[in-house]
Design a protein around this motif. Structure first.
Motif, short mmCIF file in Angstrom:
data_model
loop_
_atom_site.label_atom_id
_atom_site.label_comp_id
_atom_site.label_asym_id
_atom_site.label_seq_id
_atom_site.Cartn_x
_atom_site.Cartn_y
_atom_site.Cartn_z
N THR A 77 -0.18 8.12 10.39
CA THR A 77 -1.63 8.10 10.24
C THR A 77 -2.05 7.30 9.01
OG1 THR A 77 -1.60 10.16 8.98
CG2 THR A 77 -1.89 10.35 11.37
N GLN A 78 -3.32 6.94 8.99
CA GLN A 78 -3.91 6.32 7.80
C GLN A 78 -4.08 7.39 6.73
OE1 GLN A 78 -4.67 3.31 6.91
NE2 GLN A 78 -4.74 2.17 8.81
N PRO A 79 -3.87 7.06 5.45
CA PRO A 79 -4.13 8.05 4.40
C PRO A 79 -5.58 8.52 4.48
CG PRO A 79 -2.96 6.16 3.51
CD PRO A 79 -3.35 5.80 4.92
N GLY A 80 -5.77 9.81 4.34
CA GLY A 80 -7.10 10.40 4.40
C GLY A 80 -7.55 10.76 5.80
N ALA A 81 -6.81 10.33 6.83
CA ALA A 81 -7.17 10.69 8.21
C ALA A 81 -6.73 12.12 8.48
CB ALA A 81 -6.49 9.73 9.20
N PRO A 82 -7.48 12.85 9.31
CA PRO A 82 -7.06 14.23 9.64
C PRO A 82 -5.70 14.22 10.32
CG PRO A 82 -9.04 13.58 10.88
CD PRO A 82 -8.66 12.43 10.01
N GLN A 83 -4.87 15.19 9.95
CA GLN A 83 -3.52 15.27 10.53
C GLN A 83 -3.39 16.43 11.47
OE1 GLN A 83 -0.26 14.78 7.84
NE2 GLN A 83 -1.38 13.37 6.57
N SER A 87 3.54 14.64 11.35
CA SER A 87 2.55 13.63 11.03
C SER A 87 2.75 13.20 9.58
CB SER A 87 1.15 14.23 11.23
OG SER A 87 0.16 13.28 10.94
N VAL A 88 2.78 11.88 9.35
CA VAL A 88 2.94 11.35 8.00
C VAL A 88 2.00 10.17 7.80
CG1 VAL A 88 5.33 12.08 7.67
CG2 VAL A 88 4.88 9.88 8.69
N ASN A 89 1.54 9.99 6.56
CA ASN A 89 0.64 8.89 6.23
C ASN A 89 1.40 7.60 5.98
OD1 ASN A 89 -1.82 10.30 6.27
ND2 ASN A 89 -1.53 11.03 4.19
N LEU A 90 0.75 6.48 6.30
CA LEU A 90 1.27 5.19 5.87
C LEU A 90 1.44 5.23 4.37
CD1 LEU A 90 -0.92 2.80 8.03
CD2 LEU A 90 1.55 3.08 8.20
N GLY A 91 2.47 4.59 3.86
CA GLY A 91 2.73 4.58 2.42
C GLY A 91 3.61 5.73 1.95
N THR A 92 3.79 6.75 2.79
CA THR A 92 4.67 7.87 2.48
C THR A 92 6.12 7.41 2.60
OG1 THR A 92 3.04 9.39 3.41
CG2 THR A 92 5.26 10.24 3.16
#
Length: 154
Positions: free
Chosen positions: A148-154, A24-29
């Motif tokens: 995932t969106q930043p700050g969303a549970p992974q 799982s990785v955040n958008l913007g990563t």
């Protein structure tokens, strides 16, 4: 095979976080694809993004060397226009398929090492499947991860 998260501080190759392959990785990563081969061969790296578009990243300007020796390789390869891929778009699942063959692929549509990644359509995928079926000693590796969106549970 999997993705590794990269922290870009300069134009260097970056620093990998302690976790080996992320699910799982955040958008913007920023990420790199990493593949570890036990035998040398020709690599085709195909990615399906969260919008359903399918791309050929190797060979392309991000991975101009499709003939690889044994061991670990990261994409984008050194000398490509970027050192890591930014996670863009919308949340969802992304899938990566790595095909390693002993015989150089003779698919006319494959990008050259200096060309942009090619968006694949059904015709390309059908030819790729036929090529793999007819090629002895080919290896197919698969992985997927969630964006995932930043700050969303992974």
């Amino acid at each position: 095979m999997g993705i590794v998260v990269v922290k870009e501080k300069t134009l260097s190759w970056g620093t990998k976080q302690p976790s080996r392959y992320e699910k799982s990785v955040n958008l913007g990563t920023h990420i790199q694809f990493e593949v570890n081969f036990e035998t040398p061969g020709y690599l085709l790296l195909i990615q399906r993004d969260t919008s359903g578009q399918i791309w050929c990243f190797c060979p392309s300007c991000f991975a101009p060397q499709s003939k690889l020796e044994t061991g670990k390789t990261s994409l984008p390869q050194e000398g490509s226009p970027m050192t890591a891929f930014p996670m863009e778009g919308t949340p969802g699942k992304e899938q990566v398929l790595a095909v390693l063959t002993q015989k150089e692929p003779n698919l006319q549509w494959l990008p050259q090492g200096n060309e942009d990644a090619l968006e694949l359509v059904e015709y390309h995928l059908t030819q790729l499947i036929e090529f793999v079926k007819q090629t002895e000693n080919s290896q197919v590796l698969y992985t997927e991860y969630t964006v995932t969106q930043p700050g969303a549970p992974q």
